[in-house]
Every structure is written in structure tokens, then in C-alpha cells.
Design a protein around this motif. Sequence first.
Motif, PDB file in Angstrom:
ATOM      1  N   CYS A   2     -23.890   0.381  20.341  1.00 34.22           N
ATOM      2  CA  CYS A   2     -24.228  -0.855  21.042  1.00 34.22           C
ATOM      3  C   CYS A   2     -25.753  -1.026  20.994  1.00 34.22           C
ATOM      4  O   CYS A   2     -26.492  -0.107  21.349  1.00 34.22           O
ATOM      5  CB  CYS A   2     -23.759  -0.767  22.493  1.00 34.22           C
ATOM      6  SG  CYS A   2     -24.450  -2.055  23.553  1.00 34.22           S
ATOM      7  N   ALA A  56     -27.511  -2.769  22.875  1.00 28.48           N
ATOM      8  CA  ALA A  56     -28.086  -2.856  24.219  1.00 28.48           C
ATOM      9  C   ALA A  56     -28.249  -1.486  24.861  1.00 28.48           C
ATOM     10  O   ALA A  56     -29.282  -1.207  25.467  1.00 28.48           O
ATOM     11  CB  ALA A  56     -27.222  -3.756  25.100  1.00 28.48           C
ATOM     12  N   CYS A  57     -27.214  -0.611  24.757  1.00 26.88           N
ATOM     13  CA  CYS A  57     -27.255   0.651  25.520  1.00 26.88           C
ATOM     14  C   CYS A  57     -27.074   1.899  24.665  1.00 26.88           C
ATOM     15  O   CYS A  57     -27.089   3.016  25.190  1.00 26.88           O
ATOM     16  CB  CYS A  57     -26.225   0.618  26.640  1.00 26.88           C
ATOM     17  SG  CYS A  57     -24.529   0.853  26.062  1.00 26.88           S
ATOM     18  N   CYS A 114     -21.068  -1.275  28.376  1.00 26.47           N
ATOM     19  CA  CYS A 114     -21.872  -2.253  29.120  1.00 26.47           C
ATOM     20  C   CYS A 114     -21.405  -3.695  28.940  1.00 26.47           C
ATOM     21  O   CYS A 114     -21.952  -4.608  29.560  1.00 26.47           O
ATOM     22  CB  CYS A 114     -23.359  -2.125  28.758  1.00 26.47           C
ATOM     23  SG  CYS A 114     -23.800  -2.853  27.172  1.00 26.47           S
ATOM     24  N   CYS A 168     -19.234  -3.892  23.525  1.00 23.59           N
ATOM     25  CA  CYS A 168     -19.482  -2.533  24.021  1.00 23.59           C
ATOM     26  C   CYS A 168     -18.563  -2.257  25.217  1.00 23.59           C
ATOM     27  O   CYS A 168     -18.540  -3.020  26.175  1.00 23.59           O
ATOM     28  CB  CYS A 168     -20.948  -2.405  24.427  1.00 23.59           C
ATOM     29  SG  CYS A 168     -21.328  -0.819  25.195  1.00 23.59           S
TER      30      CYS A 168
HETATM   31 ZN   LIG Z   1     -23.630  -1.227  25.601  1.00 26.37          ZN
END
Ligand SMILES: [Zn+2]
Lengths: 381, 135
Positions: B46, B48-49, B35, B32
Motif C-alpha cells: 500500500c 499509504a501505509c 488502512c 489496502c
Molecule cells: Zn494502507
Amino acid sequence: MKPQALIAGVHEFPERKTAKSMLEIQALSARAALEDAGLGKKDVDGYFTVAANPGIGPLPIVDYLNLNPKYIDGTTIGGSSFVAHVNHAAAAIAEGRCRVALITYGSTSRSSGVAVGTRERISGDYLDQFEALYGTSTVGLYAMVARRHMHEYGTTSEQLAEIAVATRTHASLNPLALYRDPISVKDVLASPMISAPLHLLDCCVITDGGGALVVVHPDLARDLKKPPVRLLGSAEAIAHTSGGRRDFLVSAAAESGPRALAEAGLSPRDVSMAMIYDSFTITVLVTLEDLGFCKKGQGGAFVSGGRIALGGELPINTDGGGLSSNHPGMRGIFLVVEAVKQLRGECGERQVRDCRVALVHGTGGALGNRHSGATLILGRS
Amino acid sequence: MADYAKPLPEITAESKPFWDACARHELLVQKCRACGTVQYYPRGVCAACWSADVEWTPSAGRGRVYTFTVTYRTQARGFRDELPYVLAWIELEEGVQVMSNIVAVDPAKVAVGLPVRVTFDDVKEGFSIPKFTAA
Ligand SMILES: [Zn+2]
């Protein structure tokens, strides 16, 4: 504490192989569960079941039952779905969306010859191209968790077998159970290896079956035929591949269990008996750890020495479980049926003495990639 | 090669760069740009984010067996004719887990922690499937 909702009626369809259809099983079970509650078809204003038909979910069964519910939920998250339905029904009742919630399930997995555990696990979605290519099966996905548990904590096949043995002992006391002849740890280890380290007797049976639950508003308590069971706490969670960074030894029960217990204001020590989804022996071992009955990694020792058998510290799966009694594709509904019967003291030879609090935990999907967990804490009236 | 009976990937626009790289015998993961998280399996955002600004990045193709199972009975297409076979989660050096098969190793020799490297199974014109073998 104030119950969120009451479980007023339950029914388990008694046959393990049937000529009846999945719709018929559900209609007969619905009628019997409502009778058990002292209610009738006209009282039902909320309806919950899994999506047997992708895209339209409960529509065909609602048509077949000729119901006109004010509230409908087709949440389908694997075998735990019906446990989650109780949570959803309680929320709908608390919100005033319905007062009498009917939950049903029916399946003819056995008569239609579905190899539930060993068939190719293809979901028809984007994720298949990174998993199904490699020969995933339900048993294989759980077996990978068993292997990792053995590696991390020294858990043995003998310890996993203890779960199958205790469950079979309970099945021997249930006239409806598919398999009732006692087995030993040796028998489990001598049964054919399906997906190492899981043997045939580490795996649940395949049956037809179904059942129904009736969840009602606490105000209806006086209109019911039997003392209702109180829902004291409920929670659900999902665990998945987490972008490629997952501890596969921690299940969704580690999230849902503590939340459900906290809602009930109870701890694992207060639980008289537990109904733990037993698709495979490893499912039970990991779940017991995550619910806090023992520390992570100590499940093997915990399930040994008769602790989880009737008369032990924490009797589990007193109906004979999915390992020996029945598993028609999904088994969550039976976890609730047996817990309710235990709390009402209706279990005869397999009755847990002084059963005050029962914990139900359903696992749906596969521990080895993604699954749901739903926990209920039930108390007697 | 024409007789590969196991399932083939259903390649979509989202996964095409991954499978095109496999055809060149290159294993890709994603990183990503927002992040910095590295992820597998690849996807349009992504994990995660949820930033859509993810870039493809080559993996060294090395890692260790995180867990595995040797399957002796299955209905899975293709695999039922090649029993037993090894299904595994591999932890790559880049820190992400990949599901795959361990091939060209005696199943009795496969263990958690075994160092492995990617190998590509050229199953069909334009289709190469990443599998792993002892490093
Ligand atoms: Zn991310």
C-alpha cells in the motif's frame, strides 16, 4: 547568517556543439572552475556528478580525471542533480567529510543526435508498464501540466510565450547562447505544435555542453582568487504520482523553496534574480508560483509585462536559459554558474543591477509524473 | 493485431493479476486491507501505509479526463506512425488517477472533465491494454 559553504569557482563549457567527449568536457571544465577559484587539482577531496553509467555512477569519470576523492556522490535525479549536489557538498563540508568539493557535468546530446524531449520515455523499470505504453515523452508529460493549468486558472499560450520571449531577449545579450535573434509572442504561437499546448518555442534547445562548480569550506575564503558566493540556504524535495492522488499543478518547488528560504532567513521579496529550470515554459510558470513569487494560479499574469526580464521586478534566466542558450540533457549546473556570475557582477550587458541574493531552482524528471526539485539561496560576499 | 508497434507491458509476478484481468476486459485497482486506501498503479504494498495486505478490486472503468495532451511530434515507438494521439491522466470514479490514451474520439473534442470509460485494446494474444474513450 553564517554560510554553510562557499561557491568559490564556476565554469561553463562555451561550445554548443563540440567534437570533444563528455569526459573531456568535464576535465576542461573542472580545470577552469578550479582556476576560477584559485585552487588546483590537488586540492579536490570531494567529487560529485550524475550517474552516466547505470550501476557504477561516477567511477569512469573519476578514473579519467585521475582523482582520489575522500567523498563521492553520484546522485542522479534529473536535470536538478547539480543543484542538489551543491546541497550535498555543503552537508559533507559541514560534517568535515571534505573541504573542496568539485561538481562536474558533460554531455554531447546534440552531436549524438538525442531527441531529448520527444523520444520515447522508457526507464526500464516496473513503472513503464503503466505509463510508457501510452506514448509518454518528456514534452508530453509537461504539456499535460500546462493543459491542466490552463483549465484551472485560465492561463494562456500567450502568457507561456512571454517566458520564451523574455528568455530570448536575455540570450541576445549572451555571446555563447545558441539562439540570439529576438522572438515575439506571435513567433512562439506560430512555431510548430509539438505536444499541445506546448509549441516548439515553448521547449528548451538541445546542445552539447557541460560545466563545473567548486564548493569549499568557509575557512578557505582567504585563499580564494575571487570573492566567493555564500550558500545561505538549500533544500530538495521529490513530487510523484502519490499512489494515484496527485495535484499535478503543485511541484516539488513548493516544498524545497520555502525550506531553503527559511534556512536563509529570507523571503521571495529579498531575491534580486532567479535562475529557474526552464525545460519548458510551463516549468518556469509553475515553479515561480510554488516558490512564492506569486499566488498559485497567478503565474500567467506574473510572467507578463516584462516582470521577469532584465530591468523587471524579478529577472530570471539571464543567460538565455535552456529555452535559448543551452540544454545538454541536464542544465542544473548552468543555473548555479549564472547565479554566481551575477552575484560577482561579471555579467556585462546582462548584469542585474545591485544583485545581492540569487535563487536557484532545479527541476529534474517530469512535472507530469515524477520529478525532483532543488533550491539554493545564494548571497554575495 | 500482430503488428502492434507500440511498447508492450513487461509483466512481472507483481503485476500479473492486473494484466490477466485486462485480458478478461476488466480494470483492477487495489485496496489496502489495513488502512482502506485505494491505489493505482498497482504494487506489492500500500502506497499509504506500506502494508503488504492489498487486495485487487474491480474498477467501474469510468472517470473523467484530469488532463491530456495531443501529441503532434514524437519519436515514441508506434505512436510516431499514428499522429496525432492523445495521452491523458484520467481520474477514475474510485478516486485514483490512471495514465492512458483517449481513443476513438476526435482529439479536438477531448477536454479536461470529459466523461470517459475504459475500453480494451486487444493488441496480441493474452495482451489487452486499457485505454479510454468518451463515455
Ligand atoms: Zn494502507
